[in-house]
Design a protein around this motif. Structure first.
Motif, PDB file in Angstrom:
ATOM      1  N   ILE A 124      -9.485  -2.472   8.169  1.00 20.88           N
ATOM      2  CA  ILE A 124      -9.533  -2.702   6.445  1.00 20.88           C
ATOM      3  C   ILE A 124     -10.315  -1.681   5.865  1.00 20.88           C
ATOM      4  CG2 ILE A 124      -9.364  -4.950   5.054  1.00 20.88           C
ATOM      5  CD1 ILE A 124      -8.017  -5.696   7.472  1.00 20.88           C
ATOM      6  N   ILE A 127      -8.861   2.894   4.670  1.00 19.63           N
ATOM      7  CA  ILE A 127      -7.926   3.940   3.411  1.00 19.63           C
ATOM      8  C   ILE A 127      -8.480   3.589   2.005  1.00 19.63           C
ATOM      9  CG2 ILE A 127      -5.679   3.654   2.936  1.00 19.63           C
ATOM     10  CD1 ILE A 127      -5.409   1.615   5.363  1.00 19.63           C
TER      11      ILE A 127
ATOM     12  N   GLN B 236      -8.961  -1.261  18.906  1.00 12.56           N
ATOM     13  CA  GLN B 236      -9.465  -0.573  17.636  1.00 12.56           C
ATOM     14  C   GLN B 236      -8.852   0.673  18.023  1.00 12.56           C
ATOM     15  OE1 GLN B 236     -13.409  -1.160  15.670  1.00 12.56           O
ATOM     16  NE2 GLN B 236     -11.880  -2.863  14.807  1.00 12.56           N
ATOM     17  N   ALA B 276      -2.307  -0.611   4.342  1.00 13.86           N
ATOM     18  CA  ALA B 276      -3.117  -1.431   4.356  1.00 13.86           C
ATOM     19  C   ALA B 276      -2.346  -2.505   4.775  1.00 13.86           C
ATOM     20  CB  ALA B 276      -2.681  -1.537   2.545  1.00 13.86           C
ATOM     21  N   ALA B 279      -3.174  -2.393   8.315  1.00 14.99           N
ATOM     22  CA  ALA B 279      -4.578  -2.816   9.108  1.00 14.99           C
ATOM     23  C   ALA B 279      -4.746  -4.591   8.657  1.00 14.99           C
ATOM     24  CB  ALA B 279      -5.475  -1.934   8.152  1.00 14.99           C
ATOM     25  N   PHE B 280      -3.802  -5.032   7.975  1.00 15.31           N
ATOM     26  CA  PHE B 280      -4.021  -6.955   7.328  1.00 15.31           C
ATOM     27  C   PHE B 280      -3.377  -6.983   8.621  1.00 15.31           C
ATOM     28  CE2 PHE B 280      -5.546  -6.004   3.280  1.00 15.31           C
ATOM     29  CZ  PHE B 280      -6.224  -7.120   3.096  1.00 15.31           C
ATOM     30  N   LEU B 282      -3.225  -6.201  12.022  1.00  8.25           N
ATOM     31  CA  LEU B 282      -4.073  -6.091  12.763  1.00  8.25           C
ATOM     32  C   LEU B 282      -5.345  -6.774  12.804  1.00  8.25           C
ATOM     33  CD1 LEU B 282      -5.096  -4.388  15.336  1.00  8.25           C
ATOM     34  CD2 LEU B 282      -6.246  -2.699  14.296  1.00  8.25           C
ATOM     35  N   ALA B 283      -5.761  -6.776  11.442  1.00  7.28           N
ATOM     36  CA  ALA B 283      -7.170  -7.554  11.544  1.00  7.28           C
ATOM     37  C   ALA B 283      -6.624  -9.159  12.198  1.00  7.28           C
ATOM     38  CB  ALA B 283      -7.777  -8.041  10.171  1.00  7.28           C
ATOM     39  N   ILE B 286      -6.346  -9.749  15.430  1.00 11.74           N
ATOM     40  CA  ILE B 286      -7.795  -9.370  16.507  1.00 11.74           C
ATOM     41  C   ILE B 286      -8.543 -11.636  16.042  1.00 11.74           C
ATOM     42  CG2 ILE B 286     -10.371  -9.293  15.997  1.00 11.74           C
ATOM     43  CD1 ILE B 286      -8.900  -6.139  15.458  1.00 11.74           C
TER      44      ILE B 286
END
Lengths: 278, 302
Positions: A124, A127, B236, B276, B279-280, B282-283, B286
């Motif tokens: 998170i 980037i 990751q 981004a 990435a959210f 993936l978070a 997890i």
């Protein structure tokens, strides 16, 4: 478990298993180490021999003498890993000490913030961190590699736990002798925290030394590369020169192994701390 | 009592302590603020924008379009599937292997420390070095295929065949991560009181029964820790895939992982907002899996 011979058979089986696994562990390293002393012709000949037939140091000479950036990558990695490690040791213990011992407004807030930071997935922040470093002009720089990594919530938490269980009497005695908070921290607390600091040093150094994702994101000039990145471009440049690639890999592995061997005792102690009681 | 009294007598004492507290905390507050807290807020903002990087940065608010785009992006699903398959195979295998190694090492054999140091080697070696060594061993005419051929087993093009490329990374990762968890299991095994086993032996329990009824239940919190850290770590996956495939995630997307996809979105396609959003995603995955694990392990605390 009823008779002696049954037991000793079991023991023998255990040793066989342990030895087999030791071989599985060691083969890739020994294979790479051996290749780093072989001329390329011997590597591509297809005969799997573990001892080099024509032992040579040419591969090491090549990477150190002919590869102009190799020294620079080594220097970058060492400089960054050492700075990051020393700063982490100092700043994490300062924060951990404050959270364990000092009383100040908002202490609970900062403590819970650090606990919250522990839970945030690294992707998170990757980037935005890149964009923030770009905005302040720290891309492709040492400070860009060092400053964001110079504190670590995990180890602040670890240091706090350590200091909370620390006997208070020495600090109180020092206070009566007229030392101020910084003096107590510097002369009483830090020297007694050596085991915790040693364990932390290993983890932080290894983390920085082996890091791949952060440098690949923020470093783009080959002169600024750390060893993992250098090694990766090296692979592209010498696609099938596995002799050079393995020699470079061995040079890269040695410092980490040295640190690990040196601090091994403390390292295992700290793992005991994490696993058993944590 | 003494300190409380002193505070009442001299209110300035408080300010001095506040001051030194903040002196000690200041570097931490600045760094975590700038490089963790601010980035989280920034990431939320970015995920709702279309970001143009043309010298400067230009933002255009597009609401949840980055997120709706995720669902339609075939490569997101491939990356998620690869990563999930990777986690589903690697985490149980490395956990069981770590447990077997730890129990074996803890069964009163000689030279325990030496075995432990030796086994730990792969964990301290960098992923970049390990990946290069394994790529070379995985070569079509490399050591592994030599060995497989010698044993009369089928050989593979480990690096170039989409059917096995990810398997190659799995083998490598299990090999290099299991020793780390082995050390954690070893530490936990040493904390189990020997008297429990002695009592069980008096009741006639054999070694296997002792393992099932004493060791395993008492290791449950550690297993939860090992599985959780394992899932977080494997989700990751980046270094190995990146080096293996030269950054492409190939052959034919077989080694494409979610973090590699994020990297590509940022640096190949310059789509910060979209990256981004991934990435959210993936978070969220997890965190969801960690919560499920916690439920499965009966809400044990680490």
């Amino acid at each position: 478990m009823t008779n002696i011979s049954g037991l000793s058979w079991l023991k023998a089986l255990l040793y066989v298993l342990l030895t087999l696994y030791a071989i599985i562990t060691l083969i890739p390293f020994l294979w790479a180490l051996s290749a780093s002393f072989k001329p390329l012709t011997e590597i591509v000949s297809g005969e799997p021999n573990f001892l080099p037939k024509n032992f040579t140091l040419d591969n090491y000479k090549q990477i150190f003498l002919q590869e102009p950036l190799f020294w620079r990558w080594l220097f970058n990695s060492v400089a960054i890993a050492i700075s990051v490690t020393l700063l982490n040791l100092l700043l994490n213990s300062m924060a951990g000490y404050a959270l364990a011992r000092l009383r100040f407004v908002g202490k609970r807030f900062w403590f819970f913030l650090i606990l919250a930071v522990l839970a945030v997935p690294a992707q998170i922040t990757l980037i935005p961190t890149f964009l923030i470093l770009k905005a302040i002009g720290w891309l492709n720089s040492y400070q860009g590699m060092i400053v964001p990594s110079m504190v670590n919530a995990t180890f602040i938490f670890m240091m706090r736990q350590f200091f909370v269980n620390f006997p208070k009497e020495l600090e109180e005695a020092a206070q009566l002798d007229g030392l101020n908070t910084f003096g107590i921290f510097r002369y009483i607390v830090l020297p007694l925290a050596k085991p915790a600091l040693a364990a932390q040093a290993v983890f932080v150094f290894m983390g920085s030394w082996n890091n791949f994702l952060l440098p690949i994101v923020i470093l783009f000039d080959p002169e600024m590369f750390t060893l993992p990145l250098g090694l990766n471009t090296f692979k592209g440049q010498y696609i099938s020169y596995w002799n050079y690639i393995m020699a470079a890999s061995m040079v890269f592995t040695l410092p980490a192994l040295g640190i690990y061997a040196f601090f091994n005792r403390y390292f295992i102690q700290s793992v005991t701390f994490t696993g058993g009681k944590g | 009592m003494f300190e409380i009294n002193r505070r009442r007598i001299n209110p300035r004492w408080n300010i001095t302590e506040d001051l030194s507290g903040y002196m000690f905390m200041m570097p931490t507050i600045l760094v975590l603020g700038t490089f963790v807290v601010l980035p989280i807020l920034y990431a939320v903002f970015l995920s709702l924008q279309k970001v143009q990087l043309l010298g400067g940065i230009e933002y255009e608010f597009i609401g949840f379009r980055n997120f709706t785009r995720l669902a339609e992006d075939e490569r997101v699903w491939i990356a998620l599937r690869n990563t999930a398959e990777y986690v589903a195979i690697v985490v149980p295998t490395q956990t069981i292997l770590a447990l077997i190694l730890a129990v074996t090492l803890n069964s009163g054999i000689r030279g325990k420390n030496w075995w432990r140091i030796l086994y730990f080697l792969p964990t301290v070696t960098s992923s970049a070095v390990l990946t290069l060594i394994f790529m070379w061993i995985y070569n079509t005419d490399g050591l592994l295929n030599d060995f497989l051929a010698f044993a009369g087993l089928p050989t593979y093009n480990w690096l170039g065949d989409p059917a096995v490329a990810l398997k190659g990374i799995m083998i490598m990762n299990i090999w290099s991560t299991a020793p780390f968890f082995m050390v954690i299991y070893l530490a936990a095994l040493q904390d189990i009181p020997q008297t429990l086993y002695e009592a069980a032996e008096l009741d006639g329990a054999n070694g296997w029964q002792q393992f099932i009824h004493i060791t395993l239940p008492l290791l449950k919190p550690v297993t939860f820790f090992v599985a959780t850290v394992g899932v977080i770590g494997t989700f990751q996956l980046f270094d190995q895939s990146y080096i293996f495939s030269g950054g492409t995630g190939g052959p034919n997307n077989a080694t494409l992982t979610v973090v590699l996809l994020i990297y590509q979105a940022v640096f190949r396609n310059l789509q910060m907002g979209y990256a981004a959003a991934i990435a959210f995603l993936l978070a969220a995955v997890i965190i969801a899996i960690t919560l499920i694990q916690r439920r499965l392990f009966g809400g044990e605390r680490i």
